[in-house]
Design a protein around this motif. Structure first.
Motif, mmCIF file in Angstrom:
data_model
loop_
_atom_site.group_PDB
_atom_site.id
_atom_site.type_symbol
_atom_site.label_atom_id
_atom_site.label_comp_id
_atom_site.label_asym_id
_atom_site.label_seq_id
_atom_site.Cartn_x
_atom_site.Cartn_y
_atom_site.Cartn_z
ATOM 1 N N CYS A 228 0.849 -1.206 0.000
ATOM 2 C CA CYS A 228 0.000 0.000 0.000
ATOM 3 C C CYS A 228 0.876 1.245 0.000
ATOM 4 C CB CYS A 228 -0.909 -0.002 1.219
ATOM 5 S SG CYS A 228 -1.967 1.466 1.321
ATOM 6 N N PRO A 229 0.731 2.144 -0.973
ATOM 7 C CA PRO A 229 1.579 3.340 -1.048
ATOM 8 C C PRO A 229 0.993 4.552 -0.314
ATOM 9 C CG PRO A 229 0.330 3.155 -3.052
ATOM 10 C CD PRO A 229 -0.124 2.018 -2.179
ATOM 11 N N VAL A 230 0.108 4.313 0.656
ATOM 12 C CA VAL A 230 -0.518 5.396 1.424
ATOM 13 C C VAL A 230 0.085 5.386 2.828
ATOM 14 C CG1 VAL A 230 -2.659 6.378 2.288
ATOM 15 C CG2 VAL A 230 -2.640 5.184 0.087
ATOM 16 N N PHE A 231 0.726 6.495 3.218
ATOM 17 C CA PHE A 231 1.462 6.576 4.477
ATOM 18 C C PHE A 231 0.813 7.585 5.408
ATOM 19 C CE2 PHE A 231 4.208 5.336 1.062
ATOM 20 C CZ PHE A 231 5.032 4.355 1.584
ATOM 21 N N ARG A 232 0.714 7.237 6.690
ATOM 22 C CA ARG A 232 0.223 8.176 7.690
ATOM 23 C C ARG A 232 1.400 9.028 8.166
ATOM 24 N NH1 ARG A 232 -4.560 7.704 9.934
ATOM 25 N NH2 ARG A 232 -4.616 5.472 9.434
ATOM 26 N N ILE A 233 1.172 10.340 8.272
ATOM 27 C CA ILE A 233 2.256 11.259 8.630
ATOM 28 C C ILE A 233 2.856 10.905 9.979
ATOM 29 C CG2 ILE A 233 2.839 13.669 9.092
ATOM 30 C CD1 ILE A 233 2.297 13.064 6.165
ATOM 31 N N ARG A 234 2.023 10.567 10.945
ATOM 32 C CA ARG A 234 2.539 10.201 12.270
ATOM 33 C C ARG A 234 3.484 9.012 12.188
ATOM 34 N NH1 ARG A 234 -2.153 9.056 14.835
ATOM 35 N NH2 ARG A 234 -2.057 6.888 14.089
ATOM 36 N N ASP A 235 3.140 8.020 11.377
ATOM 37 C CA ASP A 235 3.989 6.828 11.251
ATOM 38 C C ASP A 235 5.313 7.160 10.578
ATOM 39 O OD1 ASP A 235 1.875 5.448 12.381
ATOM 40 O OD2 ASP A 235 1.056 4.807 10.434
ATOM 41 N N MET A 236 5.296 8.060 9.607
ATOM 42 C CA MET A 236 6.531 8.436 8.930
ATOM 43 C C MET A 236 7.480 9.163 9.884
ATOM 44 S SD MET A 236 4.837 9.756 5.342
ATOM 45 C CE MET A 236 6.383 10.009 4.489
ATOM 46 N N VAL A 237 6.931 10.068 10.696
ATOM 47 C CA VAL A 237 7.762 10.801 11.657
ATOM 48 C C VAL A 237 8.324 9.840 12.706
ATOM 49 C CG1 VAL A 237 7.775 12.619 13.395
ATOM 50 C CG2 VAL A 237 6.491 12.935 11.273
ATOM 51 N N LYS A 238 7.500 8.903 13.142
ATOM 52 C CA LYS A 238 7.956 7.924 14.137
ATOM 53 C C LYS A 238 9.058 7.044 13.567
ATOM 54 C CE LYS A 238 6.272 4.231 17.153
ATOM 55 N NZ LYS A 238 5.075 3.434 17.569
ATOM 56 N N ALA A 239 8.902 6.622 12.301
ATOM 57 C CA ALA A 239 9.930 5.798 11.666
ATOM 58 C C ALA A 239 11.239 6.556 11.506
ATOM 59 C CB ALA A 239 9.436 5.306 10.310
ATOM 60 N N ALA A 240 11.176 7.890 11.477
ATOM 61 C CA ALA A 240 12.387 8.714 11.372
ATOM 62 C C ALA A 240 13.030 8.969 12.727
ATOM 63 C CB ALA A 240 12.065 10.041 10.688
ATOM 64 N N GLY A 241 12.410 8.433 13.814
ATOM 65 C CA GLY A 241 12.999 8.560 15.138
ATOM 66 C C GLY A 241 12.579 9.787 15.904
ATOM 67 N N GLU A 242 11.413 10.353 15.601
ATOM 68 C CA GLU A 242 10.939 11.567 16.267
ATOM 69 C C GLU A 242 9.447 11.439 16.548
ATOM 70 O OE1 GLU A 242 11.057 13.902 18.342
ATOM 71 O OE2 GLU A 242 12.697 15.001 17.361
ATOM 72 N N THR A 243 8.934 12.275 17.449
ATOM 73 C CA THR A 243 7.496 12.325 17.697
ATOM 74 C C THR A 243 6.897 13.486 16.922
ATOM 75 O OG1 THR A 243 7.749 13.760 19.648
ATOM 76 C CG2 THR A 243 7.800 11.361 20.007
ATOM 77 N N SER A 276 12.428 3.706 3.596
ATOM 78 C CA SER A 276 13.109 4.081 4.842
ATOM 79 C C SER A 276 12.949 5.581 5.061
ATOM 80 C CB SER A 276 14.594 3.706 4.794
ATOM 81 O OG SER A 276 15.250 4.370 3.723
ATOM 82 N N PHE A 277 12.964 5.991 6.328
ATOM 83 C CA PHE A 277 12.707 7.386 6.694
ATOM 84 C C PHE A 277 13.805 7.851 7.644
ATOM 85 C CE2 PHE A 277 8.837 4.975 6.037
ATOM 86 C CZ PHE A 277 8.150 5.737 5.115
ATOM 87 N N SER A 278 14.249 9.083 7.461
ATOM 88 C CA SER A 278 15.327 9.629 8.289
ATOM 89 C C SER A 278 15.071 11.102 8.585
ATOM 90 C CB SER A 278 16.682 9.463 7.601
ATOM 91 O OG SER A 278 16.704 10.153 6.361
ATOM 92 N N LEU A 279 15.405 11.511 9.796
ATOM 93 C CA LEU A 279 15.292 12.912 10.190
ATOM 94 C C LEU A 279 16.529 13.656 9.704
ATOM 95 C CD1 LEU A 279 13.755 15.104 11.781
ATOM 96 C CD2 LEU A 279 15.057 14.409 13.799
ATOM 97 N N GLN A 280 16.339 14.627 8.810
ATOM 98 C CA GLN A 280 17.471 15.330 8.215
ATOM 99 C C GLN A 280 17.799 16.639 8.916
ATOM 100 O OE1 GLN A 280 16.155 15.613 4.096
ATOM 101 N NE2 GLN A 280 17.228 13.723 3.570
ATOM 102 N N ASP A 281 16.781 17.331 9.442
ATOM 103 C CA ASP A 281 17.034 18.630 10.058
ATOM 104 C C ASP A 281 15.864 18.993 10.961
ATOM 105 O OD1 ASP A 281 18.339 20.915 10.712
ATOM 106 O OD2 ASP A 281 18.108 21.913 8.781
#
Length: 378
Positions: A228-243, A276-281
């Motif tokens: 499924c190519p539909v992503f929840r914003i909260r899940d993407m931020v969490k996968a990047a290591g942030e709340t 994969s998701f990463s916090l850049q800044d």
């Protein structure tokens, strides 16, 4: 002369072979077998299984990315009133590209008009005690306008330079919580297609289904719903290591990486993307304004300082398929390494072994030409 030419011609048809000396040296023999096993393991394990050295590869696919955000939010701000935010308001730019900005918080300064007003006391270069501290025509460093030459009262405790600017000056009071808190439940649809032109192979990340409601109800999960190519914003931020709440207050940047690793010797259905998701800044914001005229033909604007999350989507990939040329090259390299194992063992035997002198005499034989008959008679 003719005899010499005939002998040379016969020599062209001779076959020459190397002389081998069999040595009963177990240490060198064990070393030789270990080196051969190492080369064989390198060929089968690393070259063929891990690196797939039997395949021709294409590491530069043509990619296409289309994004769509969905969600609705309502904010209540004292000066700006209630406001409904939809996708046309909180996505910048709205074209659905691979880089976009999601508004999660803002500071509003309403009904600004060009004129004169006191500079904000939070601007160090705008603080003054007398008119001499505000030379006319000079801009306020990191401020909002041009000094008029007057030092005026901002409030009962601060005096600042009067400036020519959009007045009143920008509000700098940041909300304690993100105003678009509902944005954590917004969904992002990512449509990605890769085309490996070398193999004339194209693949997309969307599931091929006849159900028109599938993409409206599914949500990406790496284990239970990876197609499924539909992503929840909260899940993407969490996968990047942030709340979400921490990042949404002052904004930030998240990188979304889509990796394709396709083995075209297997069915095309096994070629699937990895996300994969990463916090850049952290701390990301910019300003925007909407302009209007009141019934008295006076020009105003409403200034918004927007905080939010910037998403940068990058796509990488490679595809491989069996080809005889890389297979032959891999085999040739391994055969060369097998020859190198023999050279290493020869060096150990002839120069490092305790009986090296003996082995050298056995391996190398000095050929002495026969003496002439005249010399023997003499």
């Amino acid at each position: 002369m003719a005899a010499a030419v005939g002998a040379a011609c016969r020599g062209l048809l001779d076959y020459k072979t190397a002389k081998f000396a069999l040595t009963r040296n177990r240490r060198v023999g064990l070393l030789h077998r270990l080196l051969q096993l190492g080369v064989l393991g390198y060929l089968l394990g690393w070259v063929f299984l891990v690196k797939k050295g039997y395949q021709e590869t294409d590491c530069a696919p043509h990619v296409s990315v289309i994004t769509k955000l969905k969600g609705i939010s309502v904010t209540e701000v004292k000066d700006a009133g209630n406001r409904l935010w939809d996708v046309a308001d909180y996505v910048k730019p709205p074209q659905g590209e691979n880089t976009f900005f999601l508004v999660t918080n803002f500071i509003a300064t309403t009904k600004q008009a060009q004129g004169t007003c006191p500079e904000s006391p939070s601007i160090l270069d705008g603080i003054c005690r007398e008119d001499a501290d505000c030379p006319m025509g000079y801009p306020v460093v990191h401020g909002n306008g041009i000094k008029t030459g007057k030092c005026v009262m901002f409030n009962t405790t601060h005096s600042t330079c009067e400036i020519y600017s959009w007045c009143p000056v920008e509000n700098d009071t940041l909300p304690r919580k993100p105003l678009l808190a509902e944005a954590e439940n917004f969904t992002l649809f990512i449509k990605n297609t890769v085309n490996f032109t070398k193999f004339n192979f194209s693949k997309g990340n969307t599931l091929q289904t006849s159900d028109p409601a599938y993409f409206k109800s599914c949500t990406y999960d790496p284990f239970f719903n990876p197609s499924c190519p539909v992503f929840r914003i909260r899940d993407m931020v969490k996968a990047a290591g942030e709340t979400f709440e921490n990042l949404a207050l002052l904004g930030g940047s998240i990188g979304v990486s889509i990796k394709w690793d396709c083995d075209l010797d297997h069915p095309a259905a096994q070629c699937q993307p990895q996300y994969s998701f990463s916090l850049q800044d952290r701390n990301y914001n910019f300003r925007t304004a909407s302009y209007y005229w009141d019934p008295q033909k006076r020009h105003y604007r409403s200034l918004l300082k927007l905080y939010g999350i910037r998403f940068d989507i990058s796509v990488h990939g490679q595809a491989g398929k069996f080809s005889i040329i890389p297979t032959a090259i891999s085999f040739g390299t391994s055969i060369t390494l097998l020859g190198a194992a023999t050279v290493v063992c020869d060096l150990v035997l002839l120069y490092l072994d305790s009986k090296a002198d003996f082995y050298r005499k056995e391996k190398f034989e000095e050929a002495k030409p026969p003496k002439d008959k005249a010399e023997v008679t003499a």
